[in-house]
Write an enzyme that holds these catalytic residues in place. Structure first.
Site, PDB file in Angstrom:
ATOM      1  N   ASP A 135      -0.384  -4.542  10.493  1.00  0.00           N
ATOM      2  CA  ASP A 135      -1.398  -3.553  10.103  1.00  0.00           C
ATOM      3  C   ASP A 135      -2.678  -4.301   9.736  1.00  0.00           C
ATOM      4  O   ASP A 135      -2.743  -4.952   8.692  1.00  0.00           O
ATOM      5  CB  ASP A 135      -0.880  -2.732   8.901  1.00  0.00           C
ATOM      6  CG  ASP A 135      -1.874  -1.644   8.513  1.00  0.00           C
ATOM      7  OD1 ASP A 135      -2.869  -1.450   9.244  1.00  0.00           O
ATOM      8  OD2 ASP A 135      -1.657  -1.000   7.468  1.00  0.00           O
ATOM      9  N   TRP A 161       0.907  -1.153   0.000  1.00  0.00           N
ATOM     10  CA  TRP A 161       0.000   0.000   0.000  1.00  0.00           C
ATOM     11  C   TRP A 161       0.946   1.202   0.000  1.00  0.00           C
ATOM     12  O   TRP A 161       1.765   1.336   0.914  1.00  0.00           O
ATOM     13  CB  TRP A 161      -0.870  -0.036   1.262  1.00  0.00           C
ATOM     14  CG  TRP A 161      -1.820   1.113   1.411  1.00  0.00           C
ATOM     15  CD1 TRP A 161      -2.746   1.533   0.490  1.00  0.00           C
ATOM     16  CD2 TRP A 161      -1.949   1.988   2.544  1.00  0.00           C
ATOM     17  NE1 TRP A 161      -3.450   2.603   0.993  1.00  0.00           N
ATOM     18  CE2 TRP A 161      -2.976   2.907   2.250  1.00  0.00           C
ATOM     19  CE3 TRP A 161      -1.303   2.090   3.777  1.00  0.00           C
ATOM     20  CZ2 TRP A 161      -3.370   3.910   3.132  1.00  0.00           C
ATOM     21  CZ3 TRP A 161      -1.696   3.082   4.660  1.00  0.00           C
ATOM     22  CH2 TRP A 161      -2.720   3.978   4.341  1.00  0.00           C
ATOM     23  N   LYS A 176     -13.329   0.212   7.671  1.00  0.00           N
ATOM     24  CA  LYS A 176     -14.043  -0.700   6.775  1.00  0.00           C
ATOM     25  C   LYS A 176     -15.080  -1.525   7.537  1.00  0.00           C
ATOM     26  O   LYS A 176     -16.232  -1.588   7.133  1.00  0.00           O
ATOM     27  CB  LYS A 176     -13.074  -1.652   6.066  1.00  0.00           C
ATOM     28  CG  LYS A 176     -11.708  -1.095   5.776  1.00  0.00           C
ATOM     29  CD  LYS A 176     -11.638  -0.175   4.589  1.00  0.00           C
ATOM     30  CE  LYS A 176     -10.265   0.469   4.539  1.00  0.00           C
ATOM     31  NZ  LYS A 176      -9.956   1.228   3.374  1.00  0.00           N
TER      32      LYS A 176
HETATM   33  C1  LMR Z   1      -7.206   1.891  -0.172  1.00  0.00           C
HETATM   34  O1  LMR Z   1      -6.127   1.298  -0.201  1.00  0.00           O
HETATM   35  O2  LMR Z   1      -7.891   2.118  -1.187  1.00  0.00           O
HETATM   36  C2  LMR Z   1      -7.760   2.339   1.140  1.00  0.00           C
HETATM   37  O3  LMR Z   1      -6.988   1.846   2.185  1.00  0.00           O
HETATM   38  C3  LMR Z   1      -7.969   3.800   1.203  1.00  0.00           C
HETATM   39  C4  LMR Z   1      -6.689   4.571   1.331  1.00  0.00           C
HETATM   40  O4  LMR Z   1      -6.577   5.351   2.275  1.00  0.00           O
HETATM   41  O5  LMR Z   1      -5.805   4.420   0.479  1.00  0.00           O
END
Ligand code: LMR
Length: 397
Positions: A211, A130, A246
């Site tokens: 996480d 991420w 979520k």
């Molecule tokens: C995502 O990955 O789409 C979500 O966790 C929202 C974000 O804050 O990026």
């Protein structure tokens, strides 16, 4: 005075979501941001949460400052949800917990704390990640690197690569792991693989930072917390960030938690003090509204049962959409192996589509997904899934 500053290009996830909103074409499909939408394409207001908010409003409590660590009843209940009712570390008072501004706030305070505790420590993050993980920890002055995680050939886990990379890390390196519903790939470890990784982390004296943003969206609330609970049982010192964005559909309330499992209660007290100091430096203390409602749900048997059922419905709807994509592609694109749609779990599916295919989906079909090929599965529903699989079959032809 600020003319030398670069223009911020925006966050890739939020930017694409905005681009989708501005697209006048119909039909169009939004599979960009990780927002759970119900079968009608709307982000739900959970009935359990609405009831809890009403109960809280009736109490008409004054809005004084919360302590830096947040609402005590919230922290107690969150600890039990994350670690399980029977966790020995909780009974022994070894877990320092604070209420945070969502999961992101927990990562930031955790990053500040780790930089203070181990100023030279560096962090390893899954590849792919991420994107914000790198940004948050670099912002906390913790240098970041990647460890192998995803195997593009199988659209599954590169477990050997992961183990080899973690085995080579210096002592006191920080390792960011996702206990469930890995973002962005949807590829998770099995409990047996977690057990091996936990052994390895312990042997190498690494600092795990878990996480957990999607508890309940994979297999179930307890099942998804396997890694957290197994690590606590094994006696490791580690950090957990959790988010209710979520699973409570409570995105803008920014409700999360940071938990640090320590070796004894005295250490946990010192750690909690440093977390309080870190919060005071950044935002002083957290807001009360969302935390009160979540605390109300988690402390009431009736509302808790209702919320568990609501999480179950969300989880089930995601699984049903994954299965629908898989089933439809069997006939629409028989040569294409779509098994990853049902092998991966949680909110995200890493489709393996190339950036050219992603661009075609957006430009020709108004189907929006991240450039990496990640889709947010709950953007699909019975109305649009067939349109999506038609488009997908076209670009993988
Ligand atoms: C995502 O990955 O789409 C979500 O966790 C929202 C974000 O804050 O990026």
């Amino acid at each position: 005075m600020f003319t030398h500053l670069e223009l911020y290009g925006g966050d890739p996830i939020f930017r694409l979501n905005e681009q989708y909103q501005a697209d006048a074409r119909q039909p169009k499909v939004n599979l960009t941001i990780g927002l759970y939408c119900d079968g009608n394409g709307r982000v739900p207001l959970l009935p359990s949460v609405l009831s809890a908010e009403q109960l809280c409003a009736q109490r008409k409590q004054p809005r004084t400052y919360l302590p830096m660590e947040g609402l005590a009843t919230y922290n107690d209940a969150v600890q039990r949800l994350v670690f399980g009712e029977d966790c020995p570390a909780l009974a022994e008072g070894r877990v320092a917990s604070i209420q945070t501004l969502g999961g992101t706030g927990a990562l930031k305070i955790g990053g500040d704390f780790l930089h203070l505790a181990y100023p030279d420590a560096e962090m390893w993050i899954s590849d792919p990640a991420w994107d914000n993980h790198h940004a948050i920890f670099q912002g906390a002055r913790v240098p970041t690197h990647s460890y192998r995680y995803y195997d593009a050939a199988t659209r599954g886990l590169d477990f050997e690569g992961l183990v080899a990379d973690l085995s080579a890390l210096p002592r006191h390196s920080i390792v960011l792991l996702h206990p469930c519903c890995h973002n962005p790939t949807g590829v998770d470890l099995t409990p047996a693989q977690w057990d091996q990784v936990i052994d390895l982390l312990q042997r190498q004296q690494l600092i795990p930072f878990l996480d957990m943003a999607y508890q309940g969206f994979g297999q179930g609330l307890a099942e998804d917390a396997y890694a957290v609970r197994a690590m606590a049982r094994a006696g490791l010192t580690f950090l957990v960030a959790n988010s209710f964005s979520k699973n409570f559909s409570y995105y803008s309330e920014r409700c999360g938690g940071l938990h640090i499992v320590c070796q004894n209660a005295a250490e946990a007290e010192r750690v909690l003090g440093q977390l309080r100091a870190a919060v005071r430096r950044v935002y002083s203390n957290p807001p009360v509204h969302g935390a009160q409602a979540i605390s109300e749900v988690l402390h009431s048997d009736g509302l808790f049962a209702q919320w568990q059922a609501e999480v179950g419905q969300m989880r089930q709807r995601i699984a049903t959409m994954r299965q629908a994509v898989y089933d439809q592609l069997q006939t629409k694109a028989p040569h294409y192996d779509a098994s990853h749609f049902i092998r991966q779990q949680g909110m995200f599916c890493y489709t393996g589509l190339s950036s050219e295919q992603v661009t075609r989906l957006r430009e020709e079909f108004a189907v929006y997904l991240l450039a990496s090929g990640r889709i947010s599965v709950p953007g699909l529903n019975t109305e649009n899934v067939s349109y999506f699989t038609d488009a997908l079959a076209e670009v993988v032809r």
